[in-house]
Design a protein around this motif. Structure first.
Motif, PDB file in Angstrom:
ATOM      1  N   ASN A  23       0.846  -1.184   0.000  1.00 40.81           N
ATOM      2  CA  ASN A  23       0.000   0.000   0.000  1.00 40.81           C
ATOM      3  C   ASN A  23       0.883   1.236   0.000  1.00 40.81           C
ATOM      4  O   ASN A  23       2.100   1.123   0.014  1.00 40.81           O
ATOM      5  N   GLN A  24       0.290   2.411   0.025  1.00 39.48           N
ATOM      6  CA  GLN A  24       1.069   3.637  -0.090  1.00 39.48           C
ATOM      7  C   GLN A  24       1.715   4.094   1.208  1.00 39.48           C
ATOM      8  O   GLN A  24       2.612   4.912   1.184  1.00 39.48           O
ATOM      9  N   MET A  25       1.276   3.595   2.355  1.00 41.56           N
ATOM     10  CA  MET A  25       1.771   4.125   3.618  1.00 41.56           C
ATOM     11  C   MET A  25       3.094   3.492   4.023  1.00 41.56           C
ATOM     12  O   MET A  25       3.171   2.301   4.271  1.00 41.56           O
ATOM     13  N   PRO A  26       4.154   4.290   4.108  1.00 42.72           N
ATOM     14  CA  PRO A  26       5.426   3.764   4.585  1.00 42.72           C
ATOM     15  C   PRO A  26       5.432   3.712   6.107  1.00 42.72           C
ATOM     16  O   PRO A  26       4.909   4.599   6.775  1.00 42.72           O
ATOM     17  N   MET A  27       5.975   2.652   6.638  1.00 45.00           N
ATOM     18  CA  MET A  27       6.148   2.507   8.088  1.00 45.00           C
ATOM     19  C   MET A  27       7.421   1.703   8.320  1.00 45.00           C
ATOM     20  O   MET A  27       7.821   0.918   7.467  1.00 45.00           O
ATOM     21  N   PRO A  28       8.049   1.881   9.470  1.00 42.36           N
ATOM     22  CA  PRO A  28       9.189   1.021   9.782  1.00 42.36           C
ATOM     23  C   PRO A  28       8.725  -0.435   9.774  1.00 42.36           C
ATOM     24  O   PRO A  28       7.547  -0.717   9.962  1.00 42.36           O
ATOM     25  N   ALA A  29       9.657  -1.338   9.547  1.00 45.02           N
ATOM     26  CA  ALA A  29       9.314  -2.765   9.516  1.00 45.02           C
ATOM     27  C   ALA A  29      10.053  -3.495  10.630  1.00 45.02           C
ATOM     28  O   ALA A  29      11.206  -3.210  10.916  1.00 45.02           O
ATOM     29  N   GLU A  30       9.336  -4.422  11.242  1.00 42.36           N
ATOM     30  CA  GLU A  30       9.922  -5.284  12.254  1.00 42.36           C
ATOM     31  C   GLU A  30       9.745  -6.712  11.745  1.00 42.36           C
ATOM     32  O   GLU A  30       8.622  -7.133  11.458  1.00 42.36           O
ATOM     33  N   VAL A  31      10.866  -7.433  11.619  1.00 44.04           N
ATOM     34  CA  VAL A  31      10.851  -8.770  11.039  1.00 44.04           C
ATOM     35  C   VAL A  31      11.381  -9.766  12.068  1.00 44.04           C
ATOM     36  O   VAL A  31      12.477  -9.584  12.594  1.00 44.04           O
ATOM     37  N   GLU A  32      10.598 -10.795  12.324  1.00 44.09           N
ATOM     38  CA  GLU A  32      11.032 -11.867  13.215  1.00 44.09           C
ATOM     39  C   GLU A  32      11.495 -13.035  12.355  1.00 44.09           C
ATOM     40  O   GLU A  32      10.747 -13.539  11.520  1.00 44.09           O
TER      41      GLU A  32
END
Length: 117
Positions: free
Chosen positions: A51-60
């Motif tokens: 989608n268009q909204m950028p957000m930080p990503a947290e990956v486990e």
């Protein structure tokens, strides 16, 4: 302005996406591949912002026989496009890769947040 001054960051991306445009968040695990097709050489994990909204990503990332490791990626990864790849220094096969493992982001489709072999 106060929040930006205290944090020392430009939060224009957040205000525009969240309040002005009303974008939604949908991050996904696109692919997982082993370096030279061998898990002991590491893994290349590709995530995408659908989608268009950028957000930080947290990956486990969970390797077989080991504790899960959390990888935190800043919002700036989305400045160059809708996909981002990073190398994870695995030494064993991966059991799973999960985005937003704590469920803190309001992701509109959490079904695409999990990869399993």
């Amino acid at each position: 302005n106060t929040m930006e001054n205290v944090l020392g960051e430009d939060l224009g991306w957040f205000w525009k996406s969240w309040f002005i445009k009303g974008y939604k968040i949908d991050q996904a695990v696109k692919s997982v591949k082993y370096v030279k097709e061998n898990a002991a050489n590491g893994a290349i994990i590709e995530i995408e912002n659908l989608n268009q909204m950028p957000m930080p990503a947290e990956v486990e990332v969970k390797e077989k026989g080991k504790e899960a490791v959390i990888v935190k990626l800043p919002v700036e990864i989305w400045q160059k496009g809708s996909t981002w790849s990073f190398e994870f220094p695995s030494t064993a096969e991966l059991e799973s890769v999960r985005l937003n493992p704590r469920g803190i982001l309001p992701d509109v489709d959490s079904k695409n947040n999990l990869w399993k072999p």
